[in-house]
Design a protein around this motif. Structure first.
Motif, mmCIF file in Angstrom:
data_model
loop_
_atom_site.group_PDB
_atom_site.id
_atom_site.type_symbol
_atom_site.label_atom_id
_atom_site.label_comp_id
_atom_site.label_asym_id
_atom_site.label_seq_id
_atom_site.Cartn_x
_atom_site.Cartn_y
_atom_site.Cartn_z
ATOM 1 N N GLU A 68 2.929 92.773 28.557
ATOM 2 C CA GLU A 68 2.905 93.321 27.244
ATOM 3 C C GLU A 68 1.607 93.342 26.332
ATOM 4 O O GLU A 68 1.334 94.139 25.585
ATOM 5 N N GLU A 69 0.460 92.374 26.921
ATOM 6 C CA GLU A 69 -0.687 92.561 26.314
ATOM 7 C C GLU A 69 -1.370 94.016 26.369
ATOM 8 O O GLU A 69 -2.061 93.984 25.296
ATOM 9 N N ILE A 70 -0.986 94.545 27.474
ATOM 10 C CA ILE A 70 -1.832 96.135 27.531
ATOM 11 C C ILE A 70 -1.157 97.139 27.029
ATOM 12 O O ILE A 70 -1.495 98.056 26.724
ATOM 13 N N TRP A 82 -7.970 98.740 39.585
ATOM 14 C CA TRP A 82 -7.564 97.984 38.624
ATOM 15 C C TRP A 82 -8.051 98.630 37.248
ATOM 16 O O TRP A 82 -9.010 99.460 36.946
ATOM 17 N N ALA A 83 -7.261 98.565 36.222
ATOM 18 C CA ALA A 83 -7.203 99.130 34.877
ATOM 19 C C ALA A 83 -7.687 98.093 33.758
ATOM 20 O O ALA A 83 -7.487 97.106 33.820
ATOM 21 N N PHE A 84 -8.757 98.778 33.016
ATOM 22 C CA PHE A 84 -9.421 97.779 32.009
ATOM 23 C C PHE A 84 -8.923 98.235 30.712
ATOM 24 O O PHE A 84 -8.946 99.485 30.195
ATOM 25 N N PHE A 85 -8.646 97.086 29.795
ATOM 26 C CA PHE A 85 -8.219 97.457 28.419
ATOM 27 C C PHE A 85 -8.999 96.560 27.603
ATOM 28 O O PHE A 85 -9.496 95.472 28.072
ATOM 29 N N ASP A 97 -3.811 95.020 37.613
ATOM 30 C CA ASP A 97 -3.556 95.608 38.832
ATOM 31 C C ASP A 97 -1.878 96.313 38.555
ATOM 32 O O ASP A 97 -1.429 96.860 39.589
ATOM 33 N N SER A 98 -1.473 96.319 37.280
ATOM 34 C CA SER A 98 -0.104 96.768 37.208
ATOM 35 C C SER A 98 0.192 98.296 37.450
ATOM 36 O O SER A 98 1.423 98.834 37.600
ATOM 37 N N LEU A 99 -0.937 98.901 37.144
ATOM 38 C CA LEU A 99 -0.925 100.333 37.588
ATOM 39 C C LEU A 99 -1.031 100.823 39.062
ATOM 40 O O LEU A 99 -1.060 102.099 39.358
ATOM 41 N N LYS A 109 -0.541 91.199 37.780
ATOM 42 C CA LYS A 109 -1.561 90.351 37.673
ATOM 43 C C LYS A 109 -2.183 91.094 36.319
ATOM 44 O O LYS A 109 -2.372 92.108 36.192
ATOM 45 N N LEU A 110 -2.768 89.982 35.412
ATOM 46 C CA LEU A 110 -3.307 90.216 34.541
ATOM 47 C C LEU A 110 -4.592 88.984 34.048
ATOM 48 O O LEU A 110 -4.115 87.849 33.985
ATOM 49 N N LEU A 111 -5.841 89.686 34.017
ATOM 50 C CA LEU A 111 -6.659 88.624 33.883
ATOM 51 C C LEU A 111 -7.421 88.952 32.564
ATOM 52 O O LEU A 111 -7.908 90.015 32.099
ATOM 53 N N THR A 112 -7.912 87.838 31.773
ATOM 54 C CA THR A 112 -8.530 88.013 30.849
ATOM 55 C C THR A 112 -9.919 87.483 30.845
ATOM 56 O O THR A 112 -10.285 86.320 31.212
#
Length: 366
Positions: A68-70, A82-85, A97-99, A109-112
């Protein structure tokens, strides 16, 4: 980028959209992303459409969980799949890595990463490109680099530090340079305009240390191309960018010069179309680095975009053309180094009308 999808391939057929079923992909381009909230409200269920340049097909990934964050964040780059937002509220950098077609369906996976502090003139609001030393899964000591539009380079070691270490490049020398990582040297490289210089940053970056400055010498420059190489300097409606790229084995490295010609569109805005590429193979001696012009990179294909440039062997992905450059940014297509011809991809009528991001992704597997 809204026009790029009007340029996919003349060989693509209208029935080319298919579900994704293989356990591996070759290089691919993300075309669109749509998402709607799930009942749990933790992730969004999305649909992703990719373009496979080897098969010249559109790949449709349905029921894809999207963090949801992206959904409301700003996409700023891509590196190593990996995609960066950038979170527009707290300016934290998000990596996911969701894409990736084979990211975990139930728990992407979502890393902050730490927030990017605003610079004078809001430089960090314009991220030029990003690069990583490795994938987060592969290395506990991975390093992330961000190149801002202008003279700012920022590095972070997410599992060690909660802040970014910032460097300033020499004034007006590297405003739109693309950061890339060399696995062989364990260094980040930043090519200067024209490719005559490189800045390098090692993984033990320290604010007190200065980046290493490398001067490049060119050899074997063909006389027939010398005039064309000066076009971007002679005419303001043309432009040139550089990419430094390493082969998968690390045995070869190339400097790629990308030339685009400005064209006046009906909206009275200038659009750019790829005109030519020039490739120089690195030959390193104990004294200095020589960049030797070549029109033969063998079985390799080079992929250039706003993400890190990368190479793949064409023979590993049937359908890719060897000795070619696949590009997205100034148009979308293939440049044949042997014939010096540009082939533009064209989409089937009504397929899609926009590209989410101008990033090639490297091969992915489960």
């Amino acid at each position: 980028m809204s026009r790029l999808l009007s340029k996919l391939s003349p060989l693509i057929h209208k029935r080319s959209v298919r579900s994704f079923s293989s356990s591996t992909t070759g290089p691919y381009l993300q075309l669109s992303l749509s998402a709607k909230p799930s009942s749990e409200g933790v992730v969004n269920i999305g649909e992703i459409v990719l373009y496979d340049p080897a098969k010249q097909e559109l790949l449709n990934l349905t029921d894809k969980p999207i963090p949801e964050e992206i959904v409301t964040a700003k996409w700023i780059g891509a590196s190593k799949g990996w995609a960066f937002f950038l979170d527009t509220q707290d300016r934290c950098v998000l990596i996911t890595d969701s894409l990736n077609p084979w990211a975990c369906k139930s728990n992407p996976k979502l890393l902050t990463l730490p927030p990017l502090n605003p610079l004078f003139s809001c430089q960090t609001d314009v991220i030029w490109n990003v690069a990583m030393s490795s994938c987060p899964d592969d290395d506990e000591d991975w390093v992330v680099g961000i190149k801002s539009l202008g003279d700012q380079v920022s590095f972070c070691r997410p599992r060690r530090d909660l802040r970014w270490t910032k460097f300033q490049t020499p004034s007006d020398h590297f405003p739109t340079s693309n950061l890339t990582y060399s696995k062989r040297d364990r260094k980040f490289y930043l090519p200067g305009p024209g490719g005559h210089h490189l800045l390098s940053y090692d993984l033990d970056f320290n604010k007190a240390d200065q980046p290493e400055f490398h001067e490049l010498q060119f050899r074997n420059f063909p006389e027939s191309l010398k005039y064309d190489s000066e076009l971007s300097e002679l005419f303001p409606s043309s432009c040139r960018t550089e990419r430094f790229v390493e082969s998968p084995s690390g045995d070869e490295r190339f400097l790629v010069k990308w030339y685009a010609k400005g064209c006046l569109a009906s909206s009275s805005k200038i659009t750019y179309e790829t005109q030519r590429f020039m490739v120089f193979r690195e030959e390193e001696t104990t004294e200095e680095r020589f960049m030797c012009y070549t029109d033969d990179i063998g079985d390799l294909c080079i992929f250039v975009s706003k993400s890190e440039a990368f190479c793949v062997p064409a023979s590993s992905y049937p359908g890719l053309k060897p000795n070619s450059i696949y590009f997205v940014g100034f148009g979308l297509g293939i440049y044949d180094l042997t014939t010096r011809n540009v082939s533009i991809f064209r989409a089937p009528k009504g397929a899609l009308n926009q590209i989410v991001s101008p990033y090639w992704f490297p091969p992915a597997s489960s």
